[in-house]
Design a protein around this motif. Structure first.
Motif, short mmCIF file in Angstrom:
data_model
loop_
_atom_site.label_atom_id
_atom_site.label_comp_id
_atom_site.label_asym_id
_atom_site.label_seq_id
_atom_site.Cartn_x
_atom_site.Cartn_y
_atom_site.Cartn_z
N PHE A 1 36.69 29.77 40.37
CA PHE A 1 37.47 29.02 41.80
C PHE A 1 38.59 29.64 42.47
CE2 PHE A 1 35.41 25.50 39.18
CZ PHE A 1 34.52 24.95 40.20
N ALA A 2 39.22 30.54 41.66
CA ALA A 2 40.27 31.23 42.33
C ALA A 2 39.89 32.61 42.91
CB ALA A 2 41.40 31.29 41.42
N GLY A 3 38.79 33.26 42.28
CA GLY A 3 38.40 34.36 42.69
C GLY A 3 39.38 35.51 42.32
N VAL A 4 39.48 36.51 42.96
CA VAL A 4 40.10 37.59 42.65
C VAL A 4 41.52 37.30 42.28
CG1 VAL A 4 38.48 39.20 42.97
CG2 VAL A 4 40.39 39.05 44.64
N ASN A 5 42.11 36.27 43.13
CA ASN A 5 43.50 35.75 43.00
C ASN A 5 43.97 35.52 41.66
OD1 ASN A 5 43.92 36.10 45.85
ND2 ASN A 5 42.98 34.26 46.38
N ALA B 1 40.76 41.97 48.17
CA ALA B 1 39.43 41.46 48.21
C ALA B 1 38.62 41.43 49.49
CB ALA B 1 39.38 40.36 47.38
N ASN B 2 37.51 41.87 49.47
CA ASN B 2 36.57 41.48 50.47
C ASN B 2 35.26 40.48 50.22
OD1 ASN B 2 34.45 42.96 49.16
ND2 ASN B 2 35.34 44.83 50.13
N ALA B 3 34.65 40.30 50.94
CA ALA B 3 33.61 39.36 50.78
C ALA B 3 32.71 39.65 49.64
CB ALA B 3 32.83 38.74 52.03
N ASP B 4 32.13 40.95 49.52
CA ASP B 4 31.15 41.69 48.46
C ASP B 4 32.26 41.42 47.23
OD1 ASP B 4 29.50 42.16 50.43
OD2 ASP B 4 30.23 44.32 50.49
N LEU B 5 33.33 41.78 46.93
CA LEU B 5 34.00 41.83 45.72
C LEU B 5 33.99 40.14 45.42
CD1 LEU B 5 35.56 43.04 43.32
CD2 LEU B 5 37.63 43.06 44.67
N GLU B 6 34.56 39.40 46.28
CA GLU B 6 34.80 38.01 45.76
C GLU B 6 33.58 37.25 45.38
OE1 GLU B 6 37.18 35.80 45.53
OE2 GLU B 6 38.76 36.79 46.29
N SER B 7 32.41 37.67 46.08
CA SER B 7 31.09 36.87 45.79
C SER B 7 30.58 37.48 44.23
CB SER B 7 29.94 37.24 46.86
OG SER B 7 28.82 36.98 46.46
N ASN B 8 30.88 38.73 43.98
CA ASN B 8 30.46 39.14 42.85
C ASN B 8 31.20 38.85 41.55
OD1 ASN B 8 28.23 40.70 41.41
ND2 ASN B 8 29.73 42.34 41.18
N TYR B 9 32.76 38.78 41.98
CA TYR B 9 33.63 38.45 40.91
C TYR B 9 33.31 36.97 40.46
CZ TYR B 9 38.01 37.91 38.74
OH TYR B 9 38.86 37.57 37.67
N ARG B 10 33.09 36.10 41.61
CA ARG B 10 33.02 34.60 41.18
C ARG B 10 31.62 34.52 40.56
NH1 ARG B 10 36.51 31.11 44.67
NH2 ARG B 10 37.99 32.50 45.51
N PHE B 11 30.51 35.24 41.03
CA PHE B 11 29.16 35.05 40.34
C PHE B 11 29.41 35.53 38.99
CE2 PHE B 11 25.47 37.27 38.72
CZ PHE B 11 24.37 36.00 38.96
N LEU B 12 30.01 36.62 38.31
CA LEU B 12 30.12 37.00 37.12
C LEU B 12 31.05 36.02 36.26
CD1 LEU B 12 30.36 40.79 37.73
CD2 LEU B 12 28.28 39.52 36.91
N ALA B 13 32.04 35.48 37.19
CA ALA B 13 32.73 34.35 36.23
C ALA B 13 31.96 33.21 35.90
CB ALA B 13 33.83 34.03 37.21
N THR B 14 31.19 32.96 36.49
CA THR B 14 30.13 31.81 36.34
C THR B 14 29.20 32.10 35.18
OG1 THR B 14 30.07 31.29 38.60
CG2 THR B 14 28.45 30.08 37.05
#
Length: 140
Positions: free
Chosen positions: A18-22, A30-43
């Motif tokens: 929910f917070a992403g790289v924050n 962060a850019n959209a690629d990093l946020e997307s991948n980070y949140r996916f892996l967090a899930t």
């Protein structure tokens, strides 16, 4: 003990999803690629925690799923080691995570083997859910 340990991937997985790289302890660009991948892996990490909760009531029979969780966690710790070699030592929180990822899973796998043996399960055997295992009387 497993329920408490499951709170680590559940809590951090939810927070990171929910917070992403924050959610990271240091400031990130962060850019959209990093946020997307980070949140996916967090899930995925959150899913590991939920899987551990599923394993708890059947810990003596869920040998393969439990060992898979342990193996994936150790592999994640080894990848952190690679990251340290490539990018340097991360925040102290991640160094402690690295230690936990390499030490706890092998110990938990050994513990699970003892639990399985105590209830008459053959370590490494795959038993379908609901199956009743009856140790053979004197037969190999």
């Amino acid at each position: 003990m497993l329920a408490v340990l499951s709170l680590i991937p559940i809590g951090t997985g939810l927070m990171d999803a929910f917070a992403g790289v924050n959610a990271l302890p240091s400031e990130q660009v962060a850019n959209a690629d990093l946020e997307s991948n980070y949140r996916f892996l967090a899930t995925i990490w959150l899913g590991v925690g939920v899987l551990i909760l599923w394993i708890i009531p059947r810990v003596e029979t869920a040998l393969l799923p439990f060992r898979a969780v342990c193996a994936v966690t150790v592999a994640g710790g080894l990848v952190r080691l690679l990251s340290m070699a490539v990018a340097g030592v991360p925040h102290t929180m991640f160094v402690w995570a690295f230690v936990l990822e390499l030490v706890a899973p092998p110990l938990l796998a050994l513990w699970q083997t003892r639990v399985a043996r105590a209830v008459g399960r053959r370590p490494g055997a795959v038993h379908p859910p609901g199956a009743v295992h009856r140790p053979s009387a004197g037969r190999p």
